[in-house]
Design a protein around this motif. Structure first.
Motif, PDB file in Angstrom:
ATOM      1  N   GLU A  35       0.816  -1.262   0.049  1.00  0.00           N
ATOM      2  CA  GLU A  35       0.041  -0.065  -0.080  1.00  0.00           C
ATOM      3  C   GLU A  35       0.978   1.190  -0.070  1.00  0.00           C
ATOM      4  OE1 GLU A  35      -2.423   1.832   3.333  1.00  0.00           O
ATOM      5  OE2 GLU A  35      -3.885   0.538   2.456  1.00  0.00           O
ATOM      6  N   VAL A  36       0.510   2.099  -1.030  1.00  0.00           N
ATOM      7  CA  VAL A  36       1.323   3.441  -1.234  1.00  0.00           C
ATOM      8  C   VAL A  36       0.502   4.547  -0.926  1.00  0.00           C
ATOM      9  CG1 VAL A  36       2.903   4.556  -2.666  1.00  0.00           C
ATOM     10  CG2 VAL A  36       2.925   2.474  -2.599  1.00  0.00           C
ATOM     11  N   GLY A  37      -0.845   4.460  -1.044  1.00  0.00           N
ATOM     12  CA  GLY A  37      -1.754   5.717  -0.996  1.00  0.00           C
ATOM     13  C   GLY A  37      -2.972   5.344  -0.615  1.00  0.00           C
ATOM     14  N   VAL A  38      -3.805   6.364   0.144  1.00  0.00           N
ATOM     15  CA  VAL A  38      -4.922   6.021   0.716  1.00  0.00           C
ATOM     16  C   VAL A  38      -5.889   7.441   0.308  1.00  0.00           C
ATOM     17  CG1 VAL A  38      -6.494   5.463   2.401  1.00  0.00           C
ATOM     18  CG2 VAL A  38      -3.995   4.550   2.277  1.00  0.00           C
ATOM     19  N   ALA A  39      -6.994   7.224  -0.194  1.00  0.00           N
ATOM     20  CA  ALA A  39      -7.702   8.764  -0.157  1.00  0.00           C
ATOM     21  C   ALA A  39      -9.324   8.147   0.468  1.00  0.00           C
ATOM     22  CB  ALA A  39      -7.735   8.982  -1.773  1.00  0.00           C
ATOM     23  N   SER A  40      -9.743   9.321   0.962  1.00  0.00           N
ATOM     24  CA  SER A  40     -11.096   9.252   1.514  1.00  0.00           C
ATOM     25  C   SER A  40     -11.615  10.528   1.917  1.00  0.00           C
ATOM     26  CB  SER A  40     -11.012   8.016   2.777  1.00  0.00           C
ATOM     27  OG  SER A  40     -12.555   8.020   3.205  1.00  0.00           O
ATOM     28  N   ASN A  41     -12.992  10.488   1.838  1.00  0.00           N
ATOM     29  CA  ASN A  41     -13.459  11.842   2.420  1.00  0.00           C
ATOM     30  C   ASN A  41     -13.822  11.663   3.862  1.00  0.00           C
ATOM     31  OD1 ASN A  41     -15.636  10.356   2.222  1.00  0.00           O
ATOM     32  ND2 ASN A  41     -16.699  11.983   0.799  1.00  0.00           N
ATOM     33  N   GLN A  42     -13.465  10.649   4.314  1.00  0.00           N
ATOM     34  CA  GLN A  42     -13.809  10.256   5.837  1.00  0.00           C
ATOM     35  C   GLN A  42     -12.560  10.202   6.743  1.00  0.00           C
ATOM     36  OE1 GLN A  42     -16.988   9.540   6.849  1.00  0.00           O
ATOM     37  NE2 GLN A  42     -17.582  10.485   4.914  1.00  0.00           N
ATOM     38  N   PHE A  94     -16.536  -9.613   1.194  1.00  0.00           N
ATOM     39  CA  PHE A  94     -15.628 -10.253   2.608  1.00  0.00           C
ATOM     40  C   PHE A  94     -16.697 -10.141   3.617  1.00  0.00           C
ATOM     41  CE2 PHE A  94     -12.385  -8.971  -0.300  1.00  0.00           C
ATOM     42  CZ  PHE A  94     -11.523  -9.995  -0.297  1.00  0.00           C
ATOM     43  N   SER A  95     -16.426 -11.195   4.645  1.00  0.00           N
ATOM     44  CA  SER A  95     -17.166 -11.148   5.798  1.00  0.00           C
ATOM     45  C   SER A  95     -16.784  -9.689   6.613  1.00  0.00           C
ATOM     46  CB  SER A  95     -16.847 -12.106   6.937  1.00  0.00           C
ATOM     47  OG  SER A  95     -15.482 -12.026   7.025  1.00  0.00           O
ATOM     48  N   GLY A  96     -17.713  -9.202   7.506  1.00  0.00           N
ATOM     49  CA  GLY A  96     -17.557  -8.088   8.095  1.00  0.00           C
ATOM     50  C   GLY A  96     -18.168  -6.925   7.347  1.00  0.00           C
ATOM     51  N   ARG A  97     -18.951  -7.125   6.424  1.00  0.00           N
ATOM     52  CA  ARG A  97     -19.427  -6.189   5.567  1.00  0.00           C
ATOM     53  C   ARG A  97     -18.412  -5.340   4.868  1.00  0.00           C
ATOM     54  NH1 ARG A  97     -24.713  -4.475   8.237  1.00  0.00           N
ATOM     55  NH2 ARG A  97     -23.858  -2.408   8.332  1.00  0.00           N
ATOM     56  N   GLN A 120     -22.562   0.794  11.193  1.00  0.00           N
ATOM     57  CA  GLN A 120     -23.553   1.684  11.569  1.00  0.00           C
ATOM     58  C   GLN A 120     -24.547   2.287  10.598  1.00  0.00           C
ATOM     59  OE1 GLN A 120     -21.825   4.560  14.312  1.00  0.00           O
ATOM     60  NE2 GLN A 120     -21.560   2.835  15.906  1.00  0.00           N
ATOM     61  N   ASP A 121     -24.938   1.420   9.648  1.00  0.00           N
ATOM     62  CA  ASP A 121     -25.879   1.951   8.596  1.00  0.00           C
ATOM     63  C   ASP A 121     -25.348   2.697   7.708  1.00  0.00           C
ATOM     64  OD1 ASP A 121     -27.468  -0.327   9.388  1.00  0.00           O
ATOM     65  OD2 ASP A 121     -28.528   1.303  10.673  1.00  0.00           O
ATOM     66  N   LYS A 122     -23.930   2.905   7.508  1.00  0.00           N
ATOM     67  CA  LYS A 122     -23.475   3.949   6.860  1.00  0.00           C
ATOM     68  C   LYS A 122     -22.276   3.122   5.905  1.00  0.00           C
ATOM     69  CE  LYS A 122     -24.080   8.128   9.268  1.00  0.00           C
ATOM     70  NZ  LYS A 122     -23.298   9.018  10.416  1.00  0.00           N
TER      71      LYS A 122
END
Length: 188
Positions: A35-42, A94-97, A120-122
Motif C-alpha cells: 500500500e502506497v496511497g490512501v484517499a477518503s473523504n472520511q 468479504f465477511s465483516g460487511r 452503523q448503517d453507513k
C-alpha cells in the motif's frame, strides 16, 4: 449545483474505470502488493492506529485469499481473509460487511482498489493505491490514483514499513519456514 455536477462527472469517471477493468485477469492480480496511497473523504478511515502496509493475494477458484500485513503499536500483525467474487469481475465481498473492487491495474506495477465498508448503517469508501515494489511509489499508477482522488478531500501516502517487507519475504518462502509476522486471527 456545482457539487451535484461534479458528483455526476466523478460518477462517470468511476463507471468508465470500472468498465475498463471488467475483464480482470485474476491470475495476474495475485501476488504481493504494498500500500502506497490512501484517499477518503472520511477522517475515520485515515486515522486508524492499525495501518495496512501490504497484501499478498492468492486465488482458489473464484475465492480471493488475502493475507494482510498491518503495523500496530510497533509490531507487525497479519490477518487472513477470504472473499468471494460477485456480479462483476474484480469485485469481491468479504465477511465483516467489506467489499473490494479492483478499479484499475496494469498487473505488473500498480493496482487501485476501492474498499467499501459498512458500519452503523453507513457506507464508507476508500481508494487505495498499491505497487508491487517495496521502493517505487511514483509509477504511472500513482498519477492515475491522483486523478481519481483529486476531489476526494483527504489523502495520505503510506510510510515505508518493515511489515510490508516481512510479508513479501514470508509469502515467497517455502511453506515450511517460520514466520516473523504474528497472526492476529483468521477468517476462513
Amino acid at each position: 449545483m456545482e457539487a451535484r455536477l461534479l458528483g455526476a462527472l466523478l460518477g462517470v469517471v468511476v463507471v468508465q474505470v470500472e468498465m475498463a477493468v471488467l475483464n480482470l485477469d485474476l491470475q495476474k492480480i495475485a501476488g504481493f502488493w504494498r500500500e502506497v496511497g490512501v484517499a477518503s473523504n472520511q477522517t475515520l478511515t485515515l486515522k486508524t492506529p492499525k495501518r495496512l502496509e501490504a497484501l499478498f493475494l492468492t486465488l482458489s477458484g473464484d475465492a480471493l485469499n488475502v493475507k494482510a500485513a498491518y503495523s500496530h503499536s510497533g509490531s507487525c500483525e497479519t490477518e487472513n481473509i477470504v472473499g468471494s467474487e460477485i456480479d462483476v469481475s474484480g469485485r469481491f465481498v468479504f465477511s465483516g460487511r467489506r467489499e473490494i473492487h479492483v478499479i484499475d491495474t496494469d498487473y505488473e506495477r500498480y493496482a487501485i482498489l476501492r474498499l467499501t465498508l459498512r458500519w452503523q448503517d453507513k457506507e464508507f469508501h476508500v481508494l487505495k493505491y498499491f505497487t508491487r515494489s517495496l521502493e517505487d511509489e511514483y509509477e504511472p499508477g500513482f498519477w492515475r490514483f491522483r486523478e481519481l482522488t483529486a476531489d476526494t478531500g483527504l489523502y495520505l501516502v503510506a510510510r515505508h514499513g518493515r511489515c510490508a517487507r516481512l510479508l513479501k519475504e514470508v509469502s515467497l518462502r517455502p511453506v515450511h519456514s517460520e514466520s516473523p509476522l504474528r497472526p492476529r486471527h483468521e477468517l476462513i
